[in-house]
Design a protein around this motif. Sequence first.
Motif, PDB file in Angstrom:
ATOM      1  N   ASP A 193      -2.332 -13.766   8.822  1.00  0.00           N
ATOM      2  CA  ASP A 193      -3.074 -12.519   8.815  1.00  0.00           C
ATOM      3  C   ASP A 193      -2.394 -11.302   8.394  1.00  0.00           C
ATOM      4  OD1 ASP A 193      -4.653 -14.036  10.774  1.00  0.00           O
ATOM      5  OD2 ASP A 193      -3.638 -13.459  12.460  1.00  0.00           O
ATOM      6  N   VAL A 194      -1.051 -11.268   8.247  1.00  0.00           N
ATOM      7  CA  VAL A 194      -0.258  -9.959   7.734  1.00  0.00           C
ATOM      8  C   VAL A 194      -0.725 -10.322   6.274  1.00  0.00           C
ATOM      9  CG1 VAL A 194       2.014 -11.034   7.266  1.00  0.00           C
ATOM     10  CG2 VAL A 194       1.706  -8.648   7.849  1.00  0.00           C
ATOM     11  N   THR A 195      -0.832 -11.271   5.625  1.00  0.00           N
ATOM     12  CA  THR A 195      -1.021 -11.372   4.289  1.00  0.00           C
ATOM     13  C   THR A 195      -2.405 -10.858   3.707  1.00  0.00           C
ATOM     14  OG1 THR A 195       0.421 -13.413   4.018  1.00  0.00           O
ATOM     15  CG2 THR A 195      -1.195 -12.858   2.121  1.00  0.00           C
ATOM     16  N   ALA A 196      -3.438 -10.974   4.719  1.00  0.00           N
ATOM     17  CA  ALA A 196      -4.846 -10.595   4.583  1.00  0.00           C
ATOM     18  C   ALA A 196      -4.827  -9.113   4.867  1.00  0.00           C
ATOM     19  CB  ALA A 196      -5.697 -11.379   5.076  1.00  0.00           C
ATOM     20  N   SER A 197      -3.708  -8.670   5.506  1.00  0.00           N
ATOM     21  CA  SER A 197      -3.934  -7.259   5.965  1.00  0.00           C
ATOM     22  C   SER A 197      -4.070  -6.179   4.988  1.00  0.00           C
ATOM     23  CB  SER A 197      -2.932  -6.833   7.056  1.00  0.00           C
ATOM     24  OG  SER A 197      -1.506  -6.925   6.717  1.00  0.00           O
ATOM     25  N   GLU A 198      -4.455  -4.826   5.425  1.00  0.00           N
ATOM     26  CA  GLU A 198      -4.493  -3.807   4.235  1.00  0.00           C
ATOM     27  C   GLU A 198      -3.099  -3.381   4.020  1.00  0.00           C
ATOM     28  OE1 GLU A 198      -5.588   0.950   4.277  1.00  0.00           O
ATOM     29  OE2 GLU A 198      -6.283  -0.321   5.880  1.00  0.00           O
ATOM     30  N   TYR A 199      -2.040  -3.576   4.870  1.00  0.00           N
ATOM     31  CA  TYR A 199      -0.461  -3.303   4.579  1.00  0.00           C
ATOM     32  C   TYR A 199       0.175  -4.102   3.648  1.00  0.00           C
ATOM     33  CZ  TYR A 199       3.885  -0.781   5.322  1.00  0.00           C
ATOM     34  OH  TYR A 199       4.928  -0.251   5.362  1.00  0.00           O
ATOM     35  N   GLY A 200      -0.301  -5.458   3.824  1.00  0.00           N
ATOM     36  CA  GLY A 200      -0.003  -6.446   2.836  1.00  0.00           C
ATOM     37  C   GLY A 200       1.517  -7.135   3.459  1.00  0.00           C
ATOM     38  N   LEU A 201       1.994  -8.232   2.904  1.00  0.00           N
ATOM     39  CA  LEU A 201       2.971  -8.937   3.518  1.00  0.00           C
ATOM     40  C   LEU A 201       4.462  -8.508   3.161  1.00  0.00           C
ATOM     41  CD1 LEU A 201       4.095 -11.458   4.790  1.00  0.00           C
ATOM     42  CD2 LEU A 201       3.802 -12.789   2.369  1.00  0.00           C
ATOM     43  N   VAL A 202       4.642  -7.905   1.800  1.00  0.00           N
ATOM     44  CA  VAL A 202       5.905  -7.436   1.337  1.00  0.00           C
ATOM     45  C   VAL A 202       6.252  -6.266   2.062  1.00  0.00           C
ATOM     46  CG1 VAL A 202       7.390  -6.509  -0.697  1.00  0.00           C
ATOM     47  CG2 VAL A 202       5.733  -8.760  -0.986  1.00  0.00           C
ATOM     48  N   PRO A 203       5.494  -5.208   2.014  1.00  0.00           N
ATOM     49  CA  PRO A 203       6.020  -4.103   3.072  1.00  0.00           C
ATOM     50  C   PRO A 203       6.172  -4.497   4.541  1.00  0.00           C
ATOM     51  CG  PRO A 203       3.863  -3.640   1.518  1.00  0.00           C
ATOM     52  CD  PRO A 203       4.120  -5.005   1.579  1.00  0.00           C
ATOM     53  N   SER A 204       5.329  -5.507   4.941  1.00  0.00           N
ATOM     54  CA  SER A 204       5.508  -5.816   6.314  1.00  0.00           C
ATOM     55  C   SER A 204       6.856  -6.420   6.557  1.00  0.00           C
ATOM     56  CB  SER A 204       4.300  -6.691   6.801  1.00  0.00           C
ATOM     57  OG  SER A 204       3.136  -6.093   6.768  1.00  0.00           O
TER      58      SER A 204
ATOM     59  N   HIS B  86      -2.968  -1.157  12.141  1.00  0.00           N
ATOM     60  CA  HIS B  86      -2.005  -2.045  11.347  1.00  0.00           C
ATOM     61  C   HIS B  86      -1.574  -3.120  12.606  1.00  0.00           C
ATOM     62  CE1 HIS B  86      -1.831   0.167   7.858  1.00  0.00           C
ATOM     63  NE2 HIS B  86      -1.479   1.183   8.621  1.00  0.00           N
ATOM     64  N   LEU B  87      -2.383  -3.989  13.269  1.00  0.00           N
ATOM     65  CA  LEU B  87      -2.245  -4.673  14.344  1.00  0.00           C
ATOM     66  C   LEU B  87      -1.498  -5.993  13.778  1.00  0.00           C
ATOM     67  CD1 LEU B  87      -2.283  -5.813  17.267  1.00  0.00           C
ATOM     68  CD2 LEU B  87      -4.458  -6.605  16.536  1.00  0.00           C
ATOM     69  N   ALA B  88      -1.998  -6.322  12.657  1.00  0.00           N
ATOM     70  CA  ALA B  88      -1.195  -7.659  12.205  1.00  0.00           C
ATOM     71  C   ALA B  88       0.321  -7.355  11.799  1.00  0.00           C
ATOM     72  CB  ALA B  88      -2.110  -8.099  10.927  1.00  0.00           C
ATOM     73  N   THR B  89       0.419  -6.202  11.120  1.00  0.00           N
ATOM     74  CA  THR B  89       1.760  -5.948  10.886  1.00  0.00           C
ATOM     75  C   THR B  89       2.707  -5.746  11.840  1.00  0.00           C
ATOM     76  OG1 THR B  89       1.177  -4.836   8.780  1.00  0.00           O
ATOM     77  CG2 THR B  89       3.264  -4.063   9.682  1.00  0.00           C
ATOM     78  N   LEU B  90       2.270  -5.150  13.024  1.00  0.00           N
ATOM     79  CA  LEU B  90       2.919  -5.158  14.184  1.00  0.00           C
ATOM     80  C   LEU B  90       3.397  -6.191  14.960  1.00  0.00           C
ATOM     81  CD1 LEU B  90       1.373  -1.830  15.871  1.00  0.00           C
ATOM     82  CD2 LEU B  90       3.275  -2.039  14.629  1.00  0.00           C
ATOM     83  N   VAL B  91       2.214  -7.227  14.823  1.00  0.00           N
ATOM     84  CA  VAL B  91       2.656  -8.641  15.466  1.00  0.00           C
ATOM     85  C   VAL B  91       3.607  -9.416  14.674  1.00  0.00           C
ATOM     86  CG1 VAL B  91       1.454 -10.821  15.939  1.00  0.00           C
ATOM     87  CG2 VAL B  91       0.218  -8.760  16.609  1.00  0.00           C
TER      88      VAL B  91
END
Length: 622
Positions: free
Chosen positions: A289-300, A368-373
């Motif tokens: 989910d975080v990979t597909a999010s707007e913020y992205g995996l690496v910044p997360s 940024h729900l996916a990033t927070l989780v």
Amino acid sequence: MTAALTLVAIAVVVVLGAAMSRRFGASAPLLLTAVGVVMSFIPAIPEVEVGPELILFGILPPLLYAASIRTSLVDLGANKRVIGLLSVGLVVFTAFGVALVVWTLLDVPFAAALALGGVVAPPDAVAATAVARRIGLPRRIVTILEGESLFNDATALVTVRAAILGIAGTVSMAEVGVDFLRASLGGIAVGLAVAWALAQIRSRVNHTTTDTALSFIAPWLAYLPAEVIRSSGVLAVVVCGILLGHKAPVIQSAQSRTAERLNWTTIQYLLENAVFLIIGLQAHKIVRDVTASEYGLVPSIRLALVVLLAVMILRPIWVLAFGALISLAPGARREGGYFRRAIVLSWAGMRGVVTLAAAFLLPATTPHLATLVFVALVVTIGTLLIQGLTLPWLARWLDVHGPDPREDALQTATVLQRAVAEGNAELERSADEATPPDILEQLRVVGQRRTHLAWERLGVTRDDQPSPIEIYRRLRRRMLVAEREEVLRLRDTGTIDHAVLEEVMQTLDLEESMLAGIEARTTRLQERMILTPEPQRGDCEHLRDVPTCVEPLTPDGCVDCLREGLTWVNLRLCLQCGNVGCCDSSVGEHAERHFRTQGHPVMRSFEPGEAWRWCYVDEILG
């Protein structure tokens, strides 16, 4: 069918993982979390989705109840100031500290950042205490960790709930304060009411199975009403469990307490280990989910590592700062090595299933729900991995260890001595002239055997000179094996009713389990490293008036046993005249006879590595 297979698979993995952790001395939470992470990335294994309702309403209540009924109300009261600072103050401090970090680095409202702070703030009871018990931390640290973890979930969930209201709109500090008071006071009130009602009912229930069934529904009887009135179900369960555990010796029969203890031990074993496997199983979905999010995996990942670092730094800051203030306060308990213990306590901040469940509570509209989780997952696994692996090393480096097993054995023997003495006194009061003397003697022998067993655990084991209790235990075990074989032979003939055979087998099993438990405790005492016993708190005028050691008259052994040709089990030294006598488990019992004839009240152990003293007059250790 799929759900049933999933549950069975989880149970099998949990049992195997926990068994492997015991076999290799590893941490079960760490191992099962790692196994879950690996399993989540295997395509052949179906994805396991666990909603917050299942954890908060299905898993959390029985977990909290199982831990709380074993928690000492007396110990919690003795450490209430520290537990309060950690379970309320530290959670709020961590939540706002993390919120500032996230709000600075991520473009989210402060309410969303505070929600994440509340999510990652509470350490997990299971993870911390599992490591603490495995490496042998002082009991006060374990008590503080248990108390903190029982109560901090309530603070964290209230913080998350207030932050979610802030995400949806505006919420004032007054509303947050009112919500916190309603959650706290309401949860405590519900817990008190349910505990009182169940105590009244269970004190009138004589059926063991019914009493155990009532204990199974007790967590939800406390949790659900509290949640209905928007109070803290966590506090309700904890308060209810602690009070029922404290009242158990009064409101329950011995059979009910034994059955409840055995059943809840199994439930707690499965649930505690299953939650960490479930944490790991969520890894693949959260990463996807975080990979597909707007913020992205690496910044997360970068954000998650910063938050993880903040969480691990904020706890030591709080613990050490307020620990120093507490230690300087009037009437504070000042113990040797306080700051070393505080450092260990500050590093025992592993997160667990409540962190992940609280993260799933965040509304879908949260920015940024996916990033927070994902951050919550990294903090949970990161603290388990980093702090869980390094805590044993830190405790060893700082020389912070648990109680000396001989000190425990001394206290056990002292308590049993007092209990048996009171029992004998009651026997004298209750017996009349019609009571057969042989019955009185048999009853006295039962108590005497128990105290002898407790004191013998302190002695040095001699393979060539086993104690009378050891001889009794070995021969009785052989007799039980023969008795069981005969019962099984009779069963196979089909001539005896099954119900009769079952009753006989239960009596044999009960006695054998008691013997096995005694042997296991004795073996653990002998295998564990023996440290220098800490000073006893017991004191009396006789202990104060004698020296800690005198020159023995006969260093080679008991003077009376040597003269009479007897064999002693353990030796005792009179601290008034230096007479060496044998212990009460020995045939001669010459140490106590010396006290009876000479009136010298205090003796000390004359065994290698032992320095404890005993006052015959006041029956107290010194």
